[in-house]
Write a protein that holds these residues in place. Structure first.
Motif, PDB file in Angstrom:
ATOM      1  N   ASN A   1       0.837  -1.199   0.000  1.00 40.30           N
ATOM      2  CA  ASN A   1       0.000   0.000   0.000  1.00 40.30           C
ATOM      3  C   ASN A   1       0.881   1.261   0.000  1.00 40.30           C
ATOM      4  N   SER A   2       0.813   2.029  -1.080  1.00 41.42           N
ATOM      5  CA  SER A   2       1.657   3.226  -1.181  1.00 41.42           C
ATOM      6  C   SER A   2       1.184   4.353  -0.265  1.00 41.42           C
TER       7      SER A   2
ATOM      8  N   SER B   1       8.217   7.932   6.308  1.00 42.61           N
ATOM      9  CA  SER B   1       8.442   7.714   4.874  1.00 42.61           C
ATOM     10  C   SER B   1       9.314   8.793   4.237  1.00 42.61           C
TER      11      SER B   1
ATOM     12  N   LYS C   1      11.577   3.128  -0.378  1.00 46.39           N
ATOM     13  CA  LYS C   1      10.203   3.402  -0.804  1.00 46.39           C
ATOM     14  C   LYS C   1       9.917   2.914  -2.205  1.00 46.39           C
ATOM     15  N   SER C   2      10.878   3.048  -3.091  1.00 49.33           N
ATOM     16  CA  SER C   2      10.630   2.629  -4.477  1.00 49.33           C
ATOM     17  C   SER C   2      10.397   1.133  -4.552  1.00 49.33           C
TER      18      SER C   2
ATOM     19  N   LYS D   1       9.253  -0.562  -1.937  1.00 54.40           N
ATOM     20  CA  LYS D   1       8.272  -0.851  -0.888  1.00 54.40           C
ATOM     21  C   LYS D   1       8.823  -1.933   0.053  1.00 54.40           C
TER      22      LYS D   1
END
Lengths: 116, 115
Positions: B27-28, B52, B68-69, B71
């Protein structure tokens, strides 16, 4: 230090009994949560509350209800206990707010419930 | 659908070595990530977190890395000690509609540190 206490560490009940699990936090936190933990399934959210008298369903609310009459106290009720509700029940609280550290939840010691 | 995944149910590490626990999410909207440690018959204890907007946060022997890229986040414990033997849960936070936050937990990784 945040303190979250739960009324019982171990509980044995019979099928069909009504069960009350109590949780109290002493840090004036807005949010309170009830989870159950089962082997291989992690922590699953049952219900949570973001304010007095407010409640929201989590992922697995069936067979449970909750009550939050005072800010510091959040009760989980099993209306008619069943054997598949045998589990470790964990209460948590968080301060609420916009972001960041307010999201951190602090847990009580847990109640291990056995339903026979 | 599991939004937070800990693909290794267990991990064994020699005392003094590095322990690396991994966690993936889908989930972004997750914007805050936490690690909890749990001993048997006790409640989870908060260990370390990361926002984040960062890619690393360090606290003593514990470091959390966030990609983050990909995940993906990981918890590094160095050096590992026998007292670190516990189940470690990864959790991710997203804002719930009324403005408060919920945590979504992974299923946990049981770490055993061998003396």
């Amino acid at each position: 230090d945040v303190k979250v206490t739960q009324s019982s560490r171990y509980l044995v009940k019979r099928t069909g009994e009504k069960v009350f699990l109590e949780c109290v936090q002493d840090m004036d936190h807005e949010n309170m949560f009830w989870y159950r933990q089962d082997p291989g399934l992690g922590l699953r959210l049952i219900y949570f509350s973001y304010d007095v008298k407010m409640k929201e369903k989590g992922d697995i609310p069936e067979g449970y209800s909750v009550s939050r009459e005072k800010k510091e106290r959040f009760s989980l009720i099993l209306e008619s206990a069943s054997t598949n509700q045998t589990s470790m029940y964990l209460c948590a609280s968080s301060s609420g707010g916009l972001a960041g550290s307010q999201e951190t939840q602090y847990f009580g010691p847990g109640t291990r419930l056995l339903v026979l | 659908d599991q939004q937070v995944k800990q693909n290794s149910p267990s991990l064994s590490v020699q005392e003094g070595r590095i322990s690396i626990l991994n966690c993936d999410y889908t989930n972004s909207m997750f914007d805050y990530f936490l690690w909890y440690k749990k001993y048997p018959a006790e409640g989870p204890t908060f260990l370390i977190s990361i926002s984040s907007i960062k890619d690393k946060n360090e606290d003593g022997r514990f470091t959390v890395f966030l990609n983050k890229s990909a995940k993906h986040l990981s918890l590094h414990i160095v050096p590992s000690q026998p007292g670190d033997s516990a189940v470690y849960f990864c959790a991710a936070s997203a804002r719930w509609e009324a403005g408060s936050y919920q945590l979504t937990f992974g299923k946990g990784t049981k770490l055993s540190v061998i003396p």
